[in-house]
Design a protein around this motif. Structure first.
Motif, PDB file in Angstrom:
ATOM      1  N   ALA A 188     -23.808  -4.006  -0.043  1.00  0.00           N
ATOM      2  CA  ALA A 188     -24.533  -2.641  -0.337  1.00  0.00           C
ATOM      3  C   ALA A 188     -23.710  -1.659   0.381  1.00  0.00           C
ATOM      4  O   ALA A 188     -23.347  -0.496   0.043  1.00  0.00           O
ATOM      5  N   ALA A 189     -23.163  -1.966   1.628  1.00  0.00           N
ATOM      6  CA  ALA A 189     -22.342  -1.002   2.371  1.00  0.00           C
ATOM      7  C   ALA A 189     -21.169  -0.616   1.878  1.00  0.00           C
ATOM      8  O   ALA A 189     -20.739   0.241   1.809  1.00  0.00           O
ATOM      9  N   ALA A 190     -20.463  -1.714   1.236  1.00  0.00           N
ATOM     10  CA  ALA A 190     -19.155  -1.393   0.401  1.00  0.00           C
ATOM     11  C   ALA A 190     -19.315  -0.486  -0.755  1.00  0.00           C
ATOM     12  O   ALA A 190     -18.545   0.135  -1.041  1.00  0.00           O
ATOM     13  N   VAL A 191     -20.562  -0.862  -1.613  1.00  0.00           N
ATOM     14  CA  VAL A 191     -20.814   0.018  -2.816  1.00  0.00           C
ATOM     15  C   VAL A 191     -21.157   1.379  -2.362  1.00  0.00           C
ATOM     16  O   VAL A 191     -20.694   2.397  -3.150  1.00  0.00           O
ATOM     17  N   THR A 192     -21.824   1.690  -1.377  1.00  0.00           N
ATOM     18  CA  THR A 192     -22.424   2.930  -1.107  1.00  0.00           C
ATOM     19  C   THR A 192     -21.734   3.649  -0.121  1.00  0.00           C
ATOM     20  O   THR A 192     -21.772   4.900   0.005  1.00  0.00           O
ATOM     21  N   GLY A 193     -21.112   3.034   0.713  1.00  0.00           N
ATOM     22  CA  GLY A 193     -20.502   3.796   2.035  1.00  0.00           C
ATOM     23  C   GLY A 193     -21.334   3.922   3.134  1.00  0.00           C
ATOM     24  O   GLY A 193     -21.001   4.959   4.114  1.00  0.00           O
ATOM     25  N   ASP A 194     -22.642   3.678   2.816  1.00  0.00           N
ATOM     26  CA  ASP A 194     -23.759   4.140   3.800  1.00  0.00           C
ATOM     27  C   ASP A 194     -23.677   2.983   5.077  1.00  0.00           C
ATOM     28  O   ASP A 194     -23.899   1.928   4.853  1.00  0.00           O
ATOM     29  N   ARG A 195     -23.447   3.586   6.208  1.00  0.00           N
ATOM     30  CA  ARG A 195     -23.336   2.614   7.383  1.00  0.00           C
ATOM     31  C   ARG A 195     -24.407   2.094   7.789  1.00  0.00           C
ATOM     32  O   ARG A 195     -24.775   1.168   8.562  1.00  0.00           O
ATOM     33  N   ALA A 196     -25.732   2.497   7.173  1.00  0.00           N
ATOM     34  CA  ALA A 196     -27.070   2.044   7.702  1.00  0.00           C
ATOM     35  C   ALA A 196     -27.194   0.596   7.068  1.00  0.00           C
ATOM     36  O   ALA A 196     -28.048  -0.360   7.764  1.00  0.00           O
ATOM     37  N   TRP A 197     -26.383   0.177   5.989  1.00  0.00           N
ATOM     38  CA  TRP A 197     -26.401  -1.309   5.660  1.00  0.00           C
ATOM     39  C   TRP A 197     -25.683  -2.124   6.744  1.00  0.00           C
ATOM     40  O   TRP A 197     -25.969  -3.157   6.778  1.00  0.00           O
ATOM     41  N   GLU A 198     -24.804  -1.502   7.426  1.00  0.00           N
ATOM     42  CA  GLU A 198     -24.034  -2.201   8.469  1.00  0.00           C
ATOM     43  C   GLU A 198     -24.843  -2.382   9.780  1.00  0.00           C
ATOM     44  O   GLU A 198     -24.980  -3.467  10.268  1.00  0.00           O
ATOM     45  N   VAL A 199     -25.827  -1.496   9.912  1.00  0.00           N
ATOM     46  CA  VAL A 199     -26.858  -1.720  10.985  1.00  0.00           C
ATOM     47  C   VAL A 199     -27.819  -2.841  10.489  1.00  0.00           C
ATOM     48  O   VAL A 199     -28.083  -3.743  11.427  1.00  0.00           O
ATOM     49  N   ASP A 200     -27.874  -3.087   9.387  1.00  0.00           N
ATOM     50  CA  ASP A 200     -28.817  -3.960   8.950  1.00  0.00           C
ATOM     51  C   ASP A 200     -27.832  -5.354   9.171  1.00  0.00           C
ATOM     52  O   ASP A 200     -28.541  -6.433   9.467  1.00  0.00           O
ATOM     53  N   LEU A 201     -26.877  -5.376   8.555  1.00  0.00           N
ATOM     54  CA  LEU A 201     -25.701  -6.614   8.956  1.00  0.00           C
ATOM     55  C   LEU A 201     -25.908  -6.929  10.358  1.00  0.00           C
ATOM     56  O   LEU A 201     -26.038  -8.164  10.430  1.00  0.00           O
ATOM     57  N   ASP A 202     -25.755  -6.199  11.393  1.00  0.00           N
ATOM     58  CA  ASP A 202     -25.748  -6.265  12.668  1.00  0.00           C
ATOM     59  C   ASP A 202     -27.135  -7.380  12.874  1.00  0.00           C
ATOM     60  O   ASP A 202     -27.146  -8.084  13.785  1.00  0.00           O
ATOM     61  N   ARG A 203     -27.973  -6.986  12.315  1.00  0.00           N
ATOM     62  CA  ARG A 203     -29.377  -7.749  12.473  1.00  0.00           C
ATOM     63  C   ARG A 203     -29.449  -9.281  12.034  1.00  0.00           C
ATOM     64  O   ARG A 203     -30.016  -9.825  12.663  1.00  0.00           O
ATOM     65  N   THR A 204     -28.472  -9.483  11.113  1.00  0.00           N
ATOM     66  CA  THR A 204     -28.355 -10.893  10.587  1.00  0.00           C
ATOM     67  C   THR A 204     -27.574 -11.466  11.469  1.00  0.00           C
ATOM     68  O   THR A 204     -27.775 -12.703  12.057  1.00  0.00           O
ATOM     69  N   VAL A 205     -26.492 -10.880  12.253  1.00  0.00           N
ATOM     70  CA  VAL A 205     -25.701 -11.670  13.349  1.00  0.00           C
ATOM     71  C   VAL A 205     -26.474 -12.027  14.470  1.00  0.00           C
ATOM     72  O   VAL A 205     -26.548 -12.864  15.004  1.00  0.00           O
ATOM     73  N   ALA A 206     -27.352 -10.766  14.977  1.00  0.00           N
ATOM     74  CA  ALA A 206     -28.270 -11.154  15.978  1.00  0.00           C
ATOM     75  C   ALA A 206     -29.190 -12.045  15.888  1.00  0.00           C
ATOM     76  O   ALA A 206     -29.299 -12.883  16.884  1.00  0.00           O
ATOM     77  N   TRP A 207     -29.744 -12.444  14.754  1.00  0.00           N
ATOM     78  CA  TRP A 207     -30.406 -13.593  14.510  1.00  0.00           C
ATOM     79  C   TRP A 207     -30.009 -14.801  15.022  1.00  0.00           C
ATOM     80  O   TRP A 207     -30.469 -15.817  15.568  1.00  0.00           O
ATOM     81  N   PHE A 208     -28.739 -15.007  14.823  1.00  0.00           N
ATOM     82  CA  PHE A 208     -27.998 -16.149  15.151  1.00  0.00           C
ATOM     83  C   PHE A 208     -27.854 -16.268  16.512  1.00  0.00           C
ATOM     84  O   PHE A 208     -27.684 -17.241  17.181  1.00  0.00           O
ATOM     85  N   LEU A 209     -27.605 -15.264  17.077  1.00  0.00           N
ATOM     86  CA  LEU A 209     -27.463 -14.935  18.535  1.00  0.00           C
ATOM     87  C   LEU A 209     -28.589 -14.909  19.419  1.00  0.00           C
ATOM     88  O   LEU A 209     -28.665 -14.515  20.652  1.00  0.00           O
TER      89      LEU A 209
END
Length: 336
Positions: A264-285
């Protein structure tokens, strides 16, 4: 929060000269359970995403590609389960493993830096595209492989047809705004369904379909959000009207969200999806319901699930690959 680099040591530990062992007791491979195409295909996805792989990672990709070639029947279908005795336990079929095999092959064909691996993967991918599965998840996984091929070669007719059919197989969104998901039940790797709709819409330049895919992804994100971070659908799934279990959360669900957010971030260029991506990383951490770190920094393995008592400390292939895949996306983010 410091994000670790992907550590492939445990993936190497789980791989022999035949394939990738499915299960582990703690960090020790359980050979008696053998191998499955599902996990080997995931392994090929992850190893093919490395732009500058070590010789050891190239060896893993070669092993996984060889396994998938051996698993594929002349019809394009795939066997799934291979015993440690090197005998297939099932006939070739078109379940999720067929879709994931095409995902792995498509990713290798599009991204792997070794030319012969790309060529061999594309040959097997093309044979697989002669089939279609009756299962939406299988079609979604196959469609993600097709999307990879199309990014490398936008004129690939076979990949375009498969991607379009995969998005159609997901089905239209539901009419109820409280449950717009196209299926009546949430099961596993749910975000892959939204991701393939987004990928197909982007490939065709269809803004309406893209809006639908992004809406589905936002909904599945919100449904899987809790007070301490992500609270993903547990093993066993969930449907409206049921009591939803809070635990036995699976790393594969988190990794599917990470894949979809990155797309979604790559297609739209919307950085908000990268914030969501950060949450997936955080789940593992450790930003999850239990406040539990979901990987072993000493072995590089991912824990098999988040239970009511904390992490399941076994480090199988699926969970380890989910961790690695998510960390790859974090590393690939464009700096703010």
């Amino acid at each position: 929060m410091k994000v670790p680099e992907p550590n492939f040591a445990h993936l190497v530990r789980l791989t022999d000269d035949t394939g990738l062992f499915e299960h582990a007791r703690l960090a020790v491979a359980r050979r008696e359970h053998g191998y499955c195409t599902d996990d080997v295909a995931r392994g090929l996805v992850v190893t093919s995403r490395e732009a500058d792989p070590s010789a050891e990672l190239v060896r893993l990709a070669e092993c996984y590609l060889t396994f998938l070639n051996h698993a594929q029947a002349k019809t394009g279908a795939f066997h799934n389960r291979l015993g440690h005795d090197r005998r297939w336990a099932d006939p070739a079929g078109l379940g999720d493993w067929w879709g994931r095999a095409l995902w792995g092959l498509g990713t290798a064909a599009a991204r792997h830096p070794v030319p012969w691996i790309r060529d061999s993967a594309l040959t097997a991918f093309r044979l697989g595209t002669s089939q279609r599965s009756a299962y939406p998840h299988a079609m979604a996984f196959a469609g993600l492989g097709a999307a990879e091929v199309l990014r490398a070669d936008p004129g690939d007719v076979d990949a375009a047809a498969l991607l379009s059919d995969a998005a159609t197989a997901v089905g239209p969104p539901g009419a109820d705004p409280d449950w717009p998901w196209p299926l009546p039940r949430l099961t596993y790797a749910n975000a892959a369904l939204a991701e393939v709709v987004i990928a197909d819409a982007a490939a065709r330049g269809d803004d309406t379909a893209l809006g639908t895919g992004l809406h589905l992804l936002a909904w599945i994100r919100d449904v899987q959000s809790g007070p301490r971070g992500l609270r993903v659908i547990p093993a066993g799934g969930w449907a409206r009207g049921e009591e939803r279990a809070g635990r036995d959360q699976q790393p594969i669900e988190v990794a599917a969200l990470a894949d979809a957010f990155a797309t979604a971030a790559a297609v739209t260029g919307d950085r908000a999806w990268e914030v969501d991506l950060d949450r997936t990383v955080a789940w593992f951490l450790g930003v999850n319901d239990a406040g539990a770190v979901m990987w072993d920094e000493h072995t590089g393995g991912g824990y098999d699930g988040l239970t009511a008592y904390g992490p399941n400390l076994n480090q199988g292939a699926e969970s380890t690959l989910a961790l690695l895949s998510t960390l790859q996306h974090a590393r690939a983010k464009v700096p703010a």
